[in-house]
Design a protein around this motif. Structure first.
Motif, PDB file in Angstrom:
ATOM      1  N   ALA A 286       0.926  -1.330   0.121  1.00 55.75           N
ATOM      2  CA  ALA A 286       0.054   0.072   0.015  1.00 55.75           C
ATOM      3  C   ALA A 286       0.984   1.181   0.002  1.00 55.75           C
ATOM      4  N   GLY A 287       0.860   2.011  -1.173  1.00 61.37           N
ATOM      5  CA  GLY A 287       1.465   3.214  -1.325  1.00 61.37           C
ATOM      6  C   GLY A 287       3.139   3.337  -1.175  1.00 61.37           C
ATOM      7  N   VAL A 288       3.490   4.497  -0.937  1.00 59.12           N
ATOM      8  CA  VAL A 288       5.108   4.809  -0.846  1.00 59.12           C
ATOM      9  C   VAL A 288       5.428   4.837   0.588  1.00 59.12           C
ATOM     10  N   TYR A 289       6.503   4.378   0.966  1.00 59.20           N
ATOM     11  CA  TYR A 289       7.085   4.565   2.534  1.00 59.20           C
ATOM     12  C   TYR A 289       8.210   5.469   2.227  1.00 59.20           C
ATOM     13  N   SER A 290       8.443   5.858   3.614  1.00 57.62           N
ATOM     14  CA  SER A 290       9.799   7.137   3.715  1.00 57.62           C
ATOM     15  C   SER A 290      10.776   6.077   3.086  1.00 57.62           C
ATOM     16  N   THR A 291      10.996   4.803   3.511  1.00 56.87           N
ATOM     17  CA  THR A 291      12.211   3.943   2.893  1.00 56.87           C
ATOM     18  C   THR A 291      11.654   2.545   2.768  1.00 56.87           C
ATOM     19  N   ASP A 292      12.302   1.438   2.554  1.00 58.95           N
ATOM     20  CA  ASP A 292      11.839   0.231   2.547  1.00 58.95           C
ATOM     21  C   ASP A 292      11.624  -0.364   3.696  1.00 58.95           C
ATOM     22  N   PRO A 293      10.337  -0.710   4.096  1.00 55.10           N
ATOM     23  CA  PRO A 293      10.129  -1.256   5.238  1.00 55.10           C
ATOM     24  C   PRO A 293      10.678  -2.533   5.756  1.00 55.10           C
ATOM     25  N   ARG A 294      11.273  -3.279   4.823  1.00 51.58           N
ATOM     26  CA  ARG A 294      12.045  -4.333   5.023  1.00 51.58           C
ATOM     27  C   ARG A 294      13.454  -4.233   5.553  1.00 51.58           C
ATOM     28  N   ILE A 295      13.920  -2.848   4.949  1.00 54.19           N
ATOM     29  CA  ILE A 295      15.292  -2.539   5.742  1.00 54.19           C
ATOM     30  C   ILE A 295      14.949  -1.778   6.843  1.00 54.19           C
ATOM     31  N   TYR A 296      14.021  -0.835   6.786  1.00 52.36           N
ATOM     32  CA  TYR A 296      13.812  -0.103   8.182  1.00 52.36           C
ATOM     33  C   TYR A 296      12.402  -0.293   8.722  1.00 52.36           C
ATOM     34  N   PRO A 297      12.003  -1.024   9.853  1.00 53.18           N
ATOM     35  CA  PRO A 297      10.591  -1.495  10.168  1.00 53.18           C
ATOM     36  C   PRO A 297       9.653  -0.163  10.511  1.00 53.18           C
ATOM     37  N   ASN A 298      10.548   0.735  11.077  1.00 50.43           N
ATOM     38  CA  ASN A 298       9.891   1.767  11.466  1.00 50.43           C
ATOM     39  C   ASN A 298       9.225   2.857  10.459  1.00 50.43           C
ATOM     40  N   ALA A 299       9.723   2.695   9.305  1.00 55.11           N
ATOM     41  CA  ALA A 299       9.004   3.418   8.076  1.00 55.11           C
ATOM     42  C   ALA A 299       7.606   3.787   7.929  1.00 55.11           C
ATOM     43  N   LYS A 300       7.507   4.922   7.521  1.00 47.89           N
ATOM     44  CA  LYS A 300       6.154   5.563   7.676  1.00 47.89           C
ATOM     45  C   LYS A 300       5.558   5.497   6.255  1.00 47.89           C
ATOM     46  N   ARG A 301       4.348   5.255   5.990  1.00 47.75           N
ATOM     47  CA  ARG A 301       3.729   5.468   4.703  1.00 47.75           C
ATOM     48  C   ARG A 301       3.322   7.015   4.628  1.00 47.75           C
ATOM     49  N   LEU A 302       3.601   7.448   3.491  1.00 50.29           N
ATOM     50  CA  LEU A 302       3.482   8.856   3.121  1.00 50.29           C
ATOM     51  C   LEU A 302       2.029   8.974   2.403  1.00 50.29           C
ATOM     52  N   GLN A 303       1.315  10.012   3.020  1.00 47.82           N
ATOM     53  CA  GLN A 303      -0.004  10.087   2.454  1.00 47.82           C
ATOM     54  C   GLN A 303      -0.201  10.842   1.058  1.00 47.82           C
ATOM     55  N   VAL A 304       0.998  11.543   0.567  1.00 46.06           N
ATOM     56  CA  VAL A 304       1.339  12.355  -0.456  1.00 46.06           C
ATOM     57  C   VAL A 304       2.449  12.604  -0.585  1.00 46.06           C
ATOM     58  N   VAL A 305       3.070  12.392  -2.050  1.00 44.61           N
ATOM     59  CA  VAL A 305       4.524  12.848  -2.294  1.00 44.61           C
ATOM     60  C   VAL A 305       4.278  13.780  -3.530  1.00 44.61           C
ATOM     61  N   SER A 306       5.253  14.508  -3.964  1.00 42.51           N
ATOM     62  CA  SER A 306       5.290  15.273  -5.021  1.00 42.51           C
ATOM     63  C   SER A 306       5.773  14.480  -6.341  1.00 42.51           C
ATOM     64  N   TYR A 307       5.313  15.057  -7.457  1.00 44.44           N
ATOM     65  CA  TYR A 307       5.917  14.147  -8.526  1.00 44.44           C
ATOM     66  C   TYR A 307       7.443  14.253  -8.629  1.00 44.44           C
ATOM     67  N   GLU A 308       7.955  15.230  -8.194  1.00 46.21           N
ATOM     68  CA  GLU A 308       9.443  15.299  -8.239  1.00 46.21           C
ATOM     69  C   GLU A 308      10.041  14.582  -7.271  1.00 46.21           C
ATOM     70  N   GLU A 309       9.356  14.394  -6.053  1.00 44.08           N
ATOM     71  CA  GLU A 309      10.171  13.189  -5.122  1.00 44.08           C
ATOM     72  C   GLU A 309       9.883  12.093  -5.393  1.00 44.08           C
ATOM     73  N   MET A 310       8.736  11.655  -6.076  1.00 44.23           N
ATOM     74  CA  MET A 310       8.432  10.260  -6.719  1.00 44.23           C
ATOM     75  C   MET A 310       9.376   9.868  -7.677  1.00 44.23           C
ATOM     76  N   MET A 311       9.726  10.903  -8.570  1.00 46.85           N
ATOM     77  CA  MET A 311      10.739  10.609  -9.825  1.00 46.85           C
ATOM     78  C   MET A 311      12.011  10.293  -9.077  1.00 46.85           C
ATOM     79  N   GLU A 312      12.455  11.023  -8.286  1.00 40.05           N
ATOM     80  CA  GLU A 312      13.666  10.739  -7.697  1.00 40.05           C
ATOM     81  C   GLU A 312      13.908   9.206  -6.846  1.00 40.05           C
ATOM     82  N   MET A 313      12.616   8.999  -6.492  1.00 40.99           N
ATOM     83  CA  MET A 313      12.412   7.705  -5.649  1.00 40.99           C
ATOM     84  C   MET A 313      12.515   6.539  -6.601  1.00 40.99           C
ATOM     85  N   SER A 314      11.818   7.058  -7.735  1.00 43.22           N
ATOM     86  CA  SER A 314      11.487   5.697  -8.921  1.00 43.22           C
ATOM     87  C   SER A 314      13.207   5.592  -9.443  1.00 43.22           C
TER      88      SER A 314
END
Lengths: 400, 400
Positions: free
Chosen positions: B175-203
């Motif tokens: 479900a959605g995008v996390y601040s980082t991969d939860p398998r690596i950092y279990p406390n990662a939070k799910r983001l409600q909204v990200v900008s196109y630019e942020e998403m592009m960098e992440m992709s």
């Protein structure tokens, strides 16, 4: 440049190893200066496997959807064959039915080829030596994917040969046409040549080598068809016009169709509209019936006919539908029949064939239920357990 | 009529049971008055299985042939889904890339969408409520079948949403995008909204949720994307324009790309033509390189860059080719690198992010080899065994 259309059926392409073998053969022919159109079926049992998946979803899948699914089988074969050929440095290109410009009309799953873009092949042969076409598939004027029904890959091959004006070689795991099925009558002889007409009777009557639509196209465009065994030196059978055949025999072969059903319909009134509706429905559902007999008397009307059991589902559908308007309609579907046919283009000039068949069956106590004749064939419906015996006796009688 | 494009990935359609579940969901949405374009991937591991078959034939399959093969996977999914929907009385039609009018340019296996026939969808929505489009595929102006490369089904979905001018919902098993991969950092939070630019960098940097091409299209046409979990009530993440976002954080997420290789090229002369040729080849083969560094001095020229290991084959091919003309060319390919990136659209207005990252890595004795920055990201190449540790430390530092 010498051009040929070659077709390889599902058994001949059932594994990557087999496809590699075919690719090697095609390479040799290209080296000898030929340009080839190669039509292939789906690998082995792929189509059956897809149908089995669908049967877990529904018994009456949307036909447009099903055509999209089934055509993936041939699409995979053309890709594999082309990958192998290009890897062997043979310039090859795979074409789906749409890409090959095979336009069709009619039901999504039983379409008929209406047009082929001949120029396309001329153009592509400027770049490629082997054009690999997915058999069994086309597209309609709504840009929807269609399939050509049973034996559709043969039809694709013959239609392409007609468009390109070249011979068509059809390869299966059996070399050519026999006077009858060798599994039933081991002394059956392989025929070197048969006429289009004989082949058509054999196809329509269930000898299973080539569907009659394909032969009809070949006949109309006078395209010789060679029926051979894949990657074998065994001589096959040429199918061609009678005028090119020197000797005509009264009887060339005996065909058997083991999957017949017998349908009987009863209605207490002699209602001509009902009959009319039955035949309209049969046409709409594209059910092929033969051996129709109809009785109307004081007790109402009775219609019976035989047909392939593969279309039993459509028949059930038609009758369930008719029962809504005609609640007193009664119908019965009986299985377990075979149709045995004696075929020969010489039959039209020679007498005594019919009586010889009758005598053979009667002397052996084989009851038969319906008889139909065409100019070059006589067919009998018998119980399925008598089918093979009848074939053997008739082969002996006619010394096939 | 409310319209939406929905995309379901390979894991979401890996069995007929799962496809049935999705069909039920689509039926509900149609009942609520929506008209849907549904883009699907090949079922489960189908594409990998086809590639495995091909690998038994050759290591360098013809790309045109391979595209024809791979596209059968999605074609099967669209058929199954449409069969199920029509069986549920939802008016549905399956469309291959060609049928959906998805025109592409470029390499057969890495094509880019150049045109979509928007009118077609308008017309089809007059008859159908669900149009099911095979993801990842299209056709070029030579009427050849093409594929869109990695993440291609997402690109299909977003491009269709842009053409139809409606939102695009992309469903996977997360479900959605996390601040980082939860398998690596279990406390990662799910983001409600990200900008196109942020998403592009992440992709682009390997967070693996959505390829940057898709986000770029969405950004250009201002199409909101929803990233959700298939058949789940869990809230996902909206990807949209920054102007619509109320609060901007300096750092939104930490991405990691584990499959990096480091390429070094040495040549004894400072030959500018060689460099030119390297970059022309890279462009022709569509290899994406990043983090380029170049040194020219008395000892000749040295070029190094990082790239995804999936394109190692192309690099080998380019260098083997160049070695024919430049026998003294030396090149080295090193594996086992990870790229860790800190991303945030607020970074452009806030200072101190870079120094905080440096400090975090240095304090933990994690060596890094190359650093690149963009307006909203900073990336570090580290040894692969330090990758996950770096992510965890950075997440803690930035309280993600």
């Amino acid at each position: 440049m010498k051009r040929n259309v070659l077709k390889f059926g599902g058994t001949s392409v059932s594994s990557l190893e087999k496809i590699k073998g075919i690719a090697g053969y095609l390479k040799d022919r290209v080296r000898q200066g030929e340009q080839l159109v190669v039509v292939v079926s789906a690998m082995g049992k792929t189509t059956d496997e897809l149908l089995e998946q669908v049967s877990t979803i529904t018994q009456s899948p949307n036909e447009q959807d099903l055509a999209v699914l089934l055509t993936t089988g041939e699409q995979q074969t053309i890709s594999y064959l082309s990958i192998i050929l290009n890897d062997l440095a043979v310039k090859s290109k795979p074409l789906t039915g749409y890409q090959a410009g095979i336009e069709t009309v009619g039901h999504h799953l039983k379409s008929k080829i209406s047009k082929i873009n001949t120029k396309l092949f001329e153009q592509l042969f400027e770049t490629y030596d082997v054009l690999i076409v997915a058999g069994f598939q086309g597209f309609n004027t709504d840009n929807e994917i269609t399939t050509l029904g049973r034996g559709g890959s043969d039809t694709t091959a013959v239609a392409l040969a007609a468009a390109i004006q070249c011979p068509c070689e059809i390869y299966t795991d059996v070399a050519g046409v026999y006077s009858t099925d060798p599994r039933i009558y081991p002394n059956a002889k392989r025929l070197q040549v048969v006429s289009y007409e004989e082949m058509m009777e054999m196809s329509a009557l269930g000898s299973g080598v080539l569907v009659s639509r394909s032969v009809e196209i070949a006949k109309n465009f006078n395209i010789p068809i060679y029926l051979g065994k894949t990657l074998s030196d065994e001589k096959g059978t040429w199918v061609m016009s009678t005028v090119e055949m020197i000797e005509k025999k009264a009887v060339t072969g005996v065909a058997i169709d083991q999957d017949m059903i017998h349908v009987t319909l009863n209605y207490p009134e002699n209602d001509i509209h009902l009959l009319d509706r039955v035949f309209i429905h049969l046409e709409q559902e594209e059910v092929n019936v033969d051996m129709i007999s109809q009785i109307t008397n004081n007790e109402g009307l009775q219609l019976s006919f035989t047909m392939k059991d593969t279309e039993e589902y459509q028949i059930q559908k038609i009758f369930s539908h008719l029962k809504e308007d005609y609640p007193e309609l009664y119908f019965k579907i009986e299985n377990q029949f075979a149709k045995v046919s004696v075929i020969g283009s010489g039959m039209r000039d020679m007498t005594g064939v019919a009586s010889k068949v009758f005598r053979t069956l009667i002397e052996s106590d084989i009851p038969f239920y319906q008889v139909t004749t065409s100019e070059i064939s006589i067919s009998y419906v018998v119980d399925i357990e008598n089918g093979e015996k009848a074939v053997q006796l008739l082969c002996k009688s006619f010394e096939l």
